[in-house]
Design a protein around this motif. Structure first.
Motif, PDB file in Angstrom:
ATOM      1  N   ALA A  29       2.070  -2.822  -1.737  1.00  0.00           N
ATOM      2  CA  ALA A  29       1.099  -3.211  -0.936  1.00  0.00           C
ATOM      3  C   ALA A  29      -0.281  -3.419  -2.126  1.00  0.00           C
ATOM      4  O   ALA A  29      -0.933  -4.365  -2.000  1.00  0.00           O
ATOM      5  CB  ALA A  29       0.320  -2.425  -0.051  1.00  0.00           C
ATOM      6  N   ASN A  30      -0.243  -2.794  -2.933  1.00  0.00           N
ATOM      7  CA  ASN A  30      -1.308  -2.824  -3.904  1.00  0.00           C
ATOM      8  C   ASN A  30      -1.223  -4.131  -4.801  1.00  0.00           C
ATOM      9  O   ASN A  30      -2.101  -4.463  -5.337  1.00  0.00           O
ATOM     10  CB  ASN A  30      -1.064  -1.675  -5.025  1.00  0.00           C
ATOM     11  N   PHE A  31       0.167  -4.443  -4.944  1.00  0.00           N
ATOM     12  CA  PHE A  31       0.140  -5.678  -5.642  1.00  0.00           C
ATOM     13  C   PHE A  31       0.652  -6.983  -5.118  1.00  0.00           C
ATOM     14  O   PHE A  31       1.574  -7.772  -5.514  1.00  0.00           O
ATOM     15  CB  PHE A  31       1.319  -5.382  -6.931  1.00  0.00           C
ATOM     16  N   GLY A  32       0.513  -6.774  -3.502  1.00  0.00           N
ATOM     17  CA  GLY A  32       0.510  -8.079  -2.750  1.00  0.00           C
ATOM     18  C   GLY A  32       2.303  -8.328  -2.326  1.00  0.00           C
ATOM     19  O   GLY A  32       2.285  -9.399  -1.933  1.00  0.00           O
ATOM     20  N   ARG A 162       1.280  -8.477 -13.766  1.00  0.00           N
ATOM     21  CA  ARG A 162       0.834  -8.806 -15.039  1.00  0.00           C
ATOM     22  C   ARG A 162       1.675 -10.014 -15.493  1.00  0.00           C
ATOM     23  O   ARG A 162       0.738 -10.808 -16.200  1.00  0.00           O
ATOM     24  CB  ARG A 162       1.264  -7.461 -15.694  1.00  0.00           C
ATOM     25  N   VAL A 168      -1.038 -11.926  -7.038  1.00  0.00           N
ATOM     26  CA  VAL A 168      -1.875 -11.137  -6.412  1.00  0.00           C
ATOM     27  C   VAL A 168      -3.071 -11.563  -6.106  1.00  0.00           C
ATOM     28  O   VAL A 168      -4.015 -12.214  -6.880  1.00  0.00           O
ATOM     29  CB  VAL A 168      -1.962  -9.703  -7.271  1.00  0.00           C
ATOM     30  N   LYS A 169      -3.351 -11.550  -4.804  1.00  0.00           N
ATOM     31  CA  LYS A 169      -4.909 -11.958  -4.165  1.00  0.00           C
ATOM     32  C   LYS A 169      -5.949 -11.352  -4.632  1.00  0.00           C
ATOM     33  O   LYS A 169      -5.958  -9.992  -4.350  1.00  0.00           O
ATOM     34  CB  LYS A 169      -4.662 -12.218  -2.650  1.00  0.00           C
ATOM     35  N   GLN A 170      -6.618 -11.600  -5.631  1.00  0.00           N
ATOM     36  CA  GLN A 170      -7.474 -10.734  -6.028  1.00  0.00           C
ATOM     37  C   GLN A 170      -8.950 -10.758  -5.593  1.00  0.00           C
ATOM     38  O   GLN A 170      -9.165 -11.459  -4.296  1.00  0.00           O
ATOM     39  CB  GLN A 170      -8.137 -11.167  -7.616  1.00  0.00           C
ATOM     40  N   PRO A 171      -9.755  -9.685  -5.734  1.00  0.00           N
ATOM     41  CA  PRO A 171     -11.071  -9.861  -4.789  1.00  0.00           C
ATOM     42  C   PRO A 171     -11.730 -11.231  -4.930  1.00  0.00           C
ATOM     43  O   PRO A 171     -11.754 -11.873  -6.121  1.00  0.00           O
ATOM     44  CB  PRO A 171     -11.990  -8.702  -5.472  1.00  0.00           C
TER      45      PRO A 171
END
Lengths: 252, 252
Positions: A29-32, A162, A168-171
């Motif tokens: 979940a942390n990395f979508g 990376r 990954v959907k960033q803020p």
């Protein structure tokens, strides 16, 4: 080079500890990453162990379970096994994890990719490896090669993000980059500092000019932000005021 | 570019769960990092919780504990805080973790580096941040930014190793790279396959030559190792033998 878009599923093969399954879900979940598959878990009640899956409720809810590895990799075009590389009899090329993205791009991999993780005790077995197109090794130290399952999943998920293999959907509004103070505000600080140092009797007549240049250089090197420059300016103004008071008092 | 060699210490600030401290120690040991410092742990008996620190006994034994952050970062030349970036009021530049190595090289960092991790519940606080030269963000997803402490430590340790900021002692004899079968052995396989296909009645007279080229191409594309070529050769030999038996039986 635009990375090939692969759909990733992370497959935990015979995991023993439900807490590790939850931790793996959290790392995904942390990395979508959304797709977790659990093959032949040791504890049938693994889905109830949610304390380690904070924030990963959707991954846990969506997680599939299957009795055998072949049941879950049927639609995968790339199957990748993870290994510590500690066993000597693998007789296979091990791709270092940092090189995986380049390797997949070279092979123009597309479609569905399955990344397999073995059980905490024994890792993946030869039967599992026989399904793998490639084996990947996290470059751990020779005297402590074996990673915790949840940590290994986290490191692999991070590496995929990376290397641009997953998006990954960033803020939406990430905190701004460093904004430097203007030359104008630094010059203002410099004048104020000069005055404070004059009043303090800091300068020797012969070295005065050289010291002033050093002070200006120091102010530049501080890499002040506008807010930092304001704070330092206010401090100097206060000291300046106090010194002036003291000077006047001395003269009266 | 030769990376600057920094001496790294990983500092856990106010960690709550001893299992996470052990897990952090294991991740450090995995990447050849030895220095862990624990500041004001919630559980004073954290050193006894070793079930999650498998293989990291040396890191745990060497781990220091201190009541305050200032007590442990005194000799550090670079202090880096980790954050999810979820708080909006940081007002600081956040370095994405994959860019940390380049950033440190640009600043010619050397000496002792301290990497700080906050508590599981609240992360690092403003007091902690005020000691940091830089803040680093693991690029997690906006809808699940917060990582498990042990996993965050693992990802950072992996990144330091990947980027060459620490040197990890790899296994002495890593399993060999892919060794391809020789053209000679592939040609031998090809002849045998041709014979088996002839005997099986696989070829149509008009397309025979084209099919043979496809078979040779297929054998090349298989990217066989010497051992794979041997196995396939033995299989074909067996089928060849059986077909010859059948042919002779039919003729008798």
């Amino acid at each position: 080079m635009k990375p090939q878009q692969l759909n990733w599923q992370f497959v935990l093969v015979r995991p023993r500890n439900p807490l590790n399954i939850g931790a793996a879900a959290r790392a995904l979940a942390n990395f979508g990453l959304m797709e977790m598959v659990v093959v032949a878990p040791f504890e049938p009640t693994w889905k109830e162990a949610r304390t380690s899956a904070v924030g990963a409720e959707a991954v846990m809810a969506k997680a599939r379970v299957a009795p055998k590895l072949v049941d879950v990799i049927g639609d995968a075009t790339v199957v990748i096994g993870t290994t510590t590389g500690a066993r000597r009899n693998l007789d296979r090329e091990l791709v270092p994890l940092p090189d995986l993205a380049a390797e997949l791009r070279r092979g123009r991999a597309r479609g569905r990719a399955a990344l397999l993780f073995g059980s905490e005790k024994t890792g993946l077995g030869n039967e599992d490896f026989s399904h793998c197109h490639a084996l990947v090794r996290i470059p751990t130290a020779s005297d402590c090669p074996s990673m915790n399952l949840g940590q290994a999943v986290a490191v692999c998920a991070y590496e995929l993000a990376r290397a641009g293999l997953v998006t990954v959907k960033q803020p939406i509004s990430p905190p701004g980059r460093f904004e430097p103070a203007t030359s104008h505000s630094l010059e203002h600080l410099y004048k104020r500092a000069q005055h404070v140092l004059e009043m303090s009797g800091y300068f020797q007549p012969l070295s005065r000019q050289a010291m002033l240049l050093k002070v200006r250089r120091l102010l530049l090197d501080l890499k002040l932000t506008p807010s930092g420059a304001r704070i330092l300016g206010a401090i100097l103004a206060q000291v300046e005021w106090k010194l002036e008071q003291a000077t006047h008092a001395g003269h009266e």
